[in-house]
Scaffold this active site. Structure first.
Site, PDB file in Angstrom:
ATOM      1  N   ALA A   1       5.087  -3.627   8.819  1.00  0.00           N
ATOM      2  CA  ALA A   1       3.888  -3.983   7.750  1.00  0.00           C
ATOM      3  C   ALA A   1       5.272  -4.111   6.294  1.00  0.00           C
ATOM      4  CB  ALA A   1       3.059  -3.311   7.269  1.00  0.00           C
TER       5      ALA A   1
ATOM      6  N   HIS B   1       0.648  -1.453  -0.082  1.00  0.00           N
ATOM      7  CA  HIS B   1       0.182  -0.323  -0.199  1.00  0.00           C
ATOM      8  C   HIS B   1       0.883   0.866  -0.527  1.00  0.00           C
ATOM      9  CE1 HIS B   1      -4.083  -2.292  -0.056  1.00  0.00           C
ATOM     10  NE2 HIS B   1      -3.203  -3.031   1.594  1.00  0.00           N
TER      11      HIS B   1
ATOM     12  N   GLY C   1       5.890  -6.608   3.175  1.00  0.00           N
ATOM     13  CA  GLY C   1       5.396  -6.499   1.854  1.00  0.00           C
ATOM     14  C   GLY C   1       3.814  -5.951   1.455  1.00  0.00           C
ATOM     15  N   LYS C   2       3.463  -5.189   3.332  1.00  0.00           N
ATOM     16  CA  LYS C   2       2.298  -5.136   2.613  1.00  0.00           C
ATOM     17  C   LYS C   2       2.151  -3.030   3.158  1.00  0.00           C
ATOM     18  CE  LYS C   2       0.659  -8.076   6.512  1.00  0.00           C
ATOM     19  NZ  LYS C   2      -0.145  -8.835   8.291  1.00  0.00           N
ATOM     20  N   VAL C   3       3.347  -2.524   2.956  1.00  0.00           N
ATOM     21  CA  VAL C   3       3.195  -1.223   2.990  1.00  0.00           C
ATOM     22  C   VAL C   3       4.661  -1.078   1.832  1.00  0.00           C
ATOM     23  CG1 VAL C   3       3.851   1.257   4.325  1.00  0.00           C
ATOM     24  CG2 VAL C   3       2.135  -0.795   4.843  1.00  0.00           C
TER      25      VAL C   3
END
Lengths: 297, 297, 297, 297
Positions: free
Chosen positions: A222, A198, A226-228
């Site tokens: 995060a 994101h 790899g979420k952010v």
């Protein structure tokens, strides 16, 4: 915020949608106090949510309404929670009009604005309980959990595929937080498609990182998943305060300073976005299998 | 605690079960520090959960294992999460044996002990993501959310019908907390059967009531809902501390001081308990309809 | 812990010492509940500290005792809080003996063990209030605040000068935390003497860094001030839990695993340590003034 | 708020006044980040307070200024912290004028407005450290702690004697919170004069009651002590949020909605208020002694 076009899609708990729907049915909730004798309340048929109190009958009436609506023909199938809430929103919007009300609750407002509403724990709320009641009689909707997972990932995938960005605003934590953030791992870790996390991350919470739980996990943590997007980490924000303080400030600011955005009506585009995700995924799978068989690519 | 018979059934998040399952696959998690550069971790393929670090490959390997297992014939149907986790536990128990391990994770231990494991947000975790991956290919299990809601209520209903008691031990809060506690409203508010709320309530949390959220809601507030028996309120306990402090102390105490209990094997009794709940509910419905029609009762 | 030689000196609030002294006077405190009607308690002459309740008379009796003792000849002068508490401890130890008690409170125990007790906010507690009562009548002790500041710095300075180390164990935060930690800036930033910060830093607190306050400030932040030796930072520990959970565990562990240490009797060595600090400081000042005048050094 | 007449008197920590005074000396503090390498900061001579950074030289320059000023003739005596801060404020106000600044810090603003500033832990801050430095050379002010205790009680006593009310606004907790609240027990429990507790109680804090500490103690608990008037309890307010969120909101609201109040100049009235307290106290003492002797009253 929904009507001003600032909310494209949403993940909630069922409890937030359920209790908010009391307004759509013209039922009364009252500002009270948390410093009361709950045994007396129980005896008197009064239910308390922290400092909000209301009659037990409000629950019974809402339950009865939900069961009656969800007994209808449109609900007798498998669906995502977005569809479930869209249908409920349609009925609540109609009920509001009968009562001379408008946009009193998220369900009816999101219905009118085409904003898909997901719930990550669909059995966990009075909406889920009433569905389970109908289930015992062989009636009612079946929530297709995987449809929710893939629809939400498809929304993020579509945003990023089109050269756009994905931003998350998190109020609180818990299961809805993870459900929003897991869209990126679903895209790249599980499905093997491209994605960098994101682009914008704003969280309002009282959960601290040291508990080790997901609610307090930082945008920095995060990034390791790899979420952010690591490049956007310095712009990420965590505000340690109550959502009831932060949200009115954010809303007032956004409505006063930012021009309204035209509604995206993502609800109507779910099918097309999901198909794009499925197609890219299956193509990649076929390519991988071909490679595994030693076929020239 | 499971093996000693102190846990009859359990509600968890999928993430707890998923990451715990790494142990069952012989994969390594490492004690690290929360004070690290997450961009460097991401670059080096290391994933962080607060102060635990592990290689990204651990996720890929676990994902691959889960998809392969859940592609098998036994999984191609609709089921409760209890069944899903029982099946996963069976495979993990077998895998443990191949690796010379035993009871390394909750899934395999609960499988061996017949303890049903529910997850209130079944799409929200890497288990859910891998199910959604299979779904895109038309394969894999479908979680029947209402089956979970009714099975858990049936367990509590059975306990109380037999003159027994129901006790809840809550570590943290969020969706699993509500899912456990809503069993009582499901029984009496929604289904209209008898019940006076859980008899024992012990919560370990850092969530304070003043946030107004469910995680910090007190047993006293739960009394106003009929989730906790008012007569037992003075015995209820809320401990404001980290579960990683409280649980080892509770476990050491319980194992040292309390005699082991024989395993209840509630997993095997789910069907019978659910049928009892359904039968009592449908009988009551029939009676109500008869009354509504003015038939003599 | 004091008797086992694990506490060489201590900074507290006056309230901790005052309410603890009730035990030394044979007065009763009771375990109660925080969930009570405080207006009823006030009406009935009962005072509450969270879940501890006691009669208002306990305060009056303790106040009366303190004023009577501090009206005595030994108290009619200027002194550090270490001396004040040592004198109070002497009288409480004698009172304990009359009552057939021993080491019921910190004041009497620290007196017997020669452990100096400092209070960083000497006017802020019922001890301070009773001193202020005597002051209105031209009687009682005068706390020399600067003597406290310099004595505590002298203790740390002596520990490090002798090739030893300085370790701090902090329960809670607030003014006592800063008072302990400022000993190092006093030595090197203000007085210009050598010092590299405390060697061991263990804090038990619920205060998080994000509030920006001193209570939640991390040992890492303290390194930027020279309050904690940067080389020892990786060994520093912050435990986010209640002191009433952590202290019994630490105490049980220390008493079970570590051999007792012989008592250091720092109380008796205050004068000598202070003189060393003053001497080194004044020598440095003289050297600096000489240099400033251009004298050959 | 001070200039608008909304603050009649104040209790602070010394650290707040000390670091705020950097502005009065034209020294720079910078908005930074809490996510930095503190060992590198220490090496580079940069000091951090959560997300504020500044050069070590800022401390040295402020220390040097404070010692030089407090070496002056006016400071060579015993005084309350109100006098100490008034004198410091006078010099800082003059320094501001030299620099073309005005009201950059609390000390100079309170000086100009005649608002007495108390510090409950006068040795605990760099102001206290610099006083302790002078003390080693036989110079500098001596803080008379009991004068602080009695002056603050006299302010509250005067407010209530004149048919007025006493309101407390607490930001944070700790020693300053207790110092403000203990004025009422000092008046009625210790000195035996009349008083029914503070009339208004507003606290902004992140400290929860369950820790059992003073910072999180509720106004309700304070009622059991006579610190808060039981009749006013329903109006008392505790806001669980950061002061940096609440104070700007409160300030903006107060300045926008409430008419300014004329300055009370309590600093100039300290002596007269203290004499009234002393007189009433000594008269009561004399009366009690007479009664004890059996004299007719």
């Amino acid at each position: 915020m929904i009507r001003a076009g600032f909310i494209d899609w949403m993940v909630s708990t069922g409890a937030n949608l359920y209790h908010d729907a009391h307004w759509g049915l013209g039922l009364a909730l009252h500002q009270g106090s948390s410093d009361v004798d709950d045994r007396a309340l129980h005896r008197d048929g009064v239910v308390r949510i922290y400092d909000i109190v209301f009659e037990f009958g409000v629950l019974l009436e809402t339950d009865s309404y939900l069961r009656q609506v969800m007994n209808g023909a449109e609900f007798q199938r498998s669906m995502s929670t977005a569809e479930l809430h869209h249908l409920l929103g349609k009925y609540l919007a109609a009920r509001e009009e009968e009562l001379g009300l408008r946009d009193t609750c998220i369900l009816s407002t999101a219905y009118r604005c085409g904003v898909p509403l997901y719930v990550s724990s669909p059995g966990d709320s009075s909406i889920g309980l009433n569905i389970a009641d109908l289930w015992l009689k062989g009636r009612g909707p079946h929530v297709d959990v995987s449809l929710d997972v893939n629809e939400t990932s498809a929304i993020v995938y579509a945003a990023k595929r089109n050269g756009g960005a994905s931003g998350v605003l998190i109020l609180g934590g818990g299961s809805p937080k993870n459900f929003v953030l897991q869209t990126e791992p679903q895209i790249n870790e599980i499905l093997g498609l491209e994605g960098e996390g994101h682009d914008y991350f704003v969280q309002v919470t009282d959960a601290r990182p040291d508990t080790g739980g997901l609610s307090g996990a930082t945008p920095s943590e995060a990034v390791s998943w790899g979420k952010v997007d690591p490049a956007r980490l310095p712009d990420s924000v965590v505000v340690y305060t109550d959502s009831t303080i932060a949200l009115p400030l954010l809303t007032a600011y956004a409505l006063a300073r930012a021009p309204k955005r035209s509604l995206r009506h993502l609800y109507e585009r779910r099918g097309e976005m999901l198909e794009r995700l499925r197609k890219d995924f299956l193509e990649r799978q076929a390519r991988l299998e071909k490679e595994a068989r030693g076929d020239p690519t």
